[in-house]
Design a protein around this motif. Structure first.
Motif, PDB file in Angstrom:
ATOM      1  N   GLU A   1      -6.375   2.726   0.659  1.00  0.00           N
ATOM      2  CA  GLU A   1      -6.984   1.668   1.469  1.00  0.00           C
ATOM      3  C   GLU A   1      -7.982   0.867   0.639  1.00  0.00           C
TER       4      GLU A   1
ATOM      5  N   MET B   1       0.831  -1.175   0.000  1.00  0.00           N
ATOM      6  CA  MET B   1       0.000   0.000   0.000  1.00  0.00           C
ATOM      7  C   MET B   1       0.877   1.241   0.000  1.00  0.00           C
TER       8      MET B   1
ATOM      9  N   TRP C   1      -7.960   0.473  -2.614  1.00  0.00           N
ATOM     10  CA  TRP C   1      -7.183  -0.329  -3.556  1.00  0.00           C
ATOM     11  C   TRP C   1      -6.655  -1.592  -2.866  1.00  0.00           C
ATOM     12  N   TYR C   2      -6.080  -1.440  -1.696  1.00  0.00           N
ATOM     13  CA  TYR C   2      -5.518  -2.580  -0.973  1.00  0.00           C
ATOM     14  C   TYR C   2      -6.593  -3.611  -0.631  1.00  0.00           C
ATOM     15  N   ASN C   3      -7.718  -3.149  -0.130  1.00  0.00           N
ATOM     16  CA  ASN C   3      -8.778  -4.061   0.309  1.00  0.00           C
ATOM     17  C   ASN C   3      -9.524  -4.723  -0.837  1.00  0.00           C
TER      18      ASN C   3
ATOM     19  N   TYR D   1       1.852   2.341  -3.535  1.00  0.00           N
ATOM     20  CA  TYR D   1       0.699   2.898  -4.233  1.00  0.00           C
ATOM     21  C   TYR D   1       0.457   4.344  -3.790  1.00  0.00           C
TER      22      TYR D   1
ATOM     23  N   SER E   1      -7.823  -5.613  -3.777  1.00  0.00           N
ATOM     24  CA  SER E   1      -6.827  -6.296  -4.587  1.00  0.00           C
ATOM     25  C   SER E   1      -6.726  -7.756  -4.160  1.00  0.00           C
TER      26      SER E   1
ATOM     27  N   HIS F   1      -5.295 -11.182  -3.015  1.00  0.00           N
ATOM     28  CA  HIS F   1      -4.192 -11.623  -2.169  1.00  0.00           C
ATOM     29  C   HIS F   1      -4.046 -13.131  -2.331  1.00  0.00           C
TER      30      HIS F   1
ATOM     31  N   THR G   1     -10.013 -11.265  -2.162  1.00  0.00           N
ATOM     32  CA  THR G   1      -9.682  -9.920  -1.689  1.00  0.00           C
ATOM     33  C   THR G   1     -10.031  -9.824  -0.209  1.00  0.00           C
TER      34      THR G   1
END
Length: 54
Positions: free
Chosen positions: A24, A1, A26-28, A4, A30, A32, A38
């Motif tokens: 946040e 993160m 974007w991270y949540n 980004y 994306s 994994h 996600t």
């Protein structure tokens, strides 16, 4: 993160707080590989809406 967020605030680093919610999101949302999903879907059980679009 962090990477980004760094890309977004490169030209104006003092405004990083304005971009943190987007980073946040974007991270949540994306994928994994450990979760095989996600974080959002694991937590809530469904895919997120993207700015009102289903």
């Amino acid at each position: 993160m962090e990477l980004y967020l760094r890309c977004f605030v490169h030209n104006c680093p003092s405004k990083w707080a304005e971009w943190i919610s987007l980073a946040e999101f974007w991270y949540n949302t994306s994928y994994h590989s450990t979760l095989k999903s996600t974080p959002f879907k694991v937590l809530y059980g469904h895919k997120p809406r993207f700015f009102g679009i289903t």
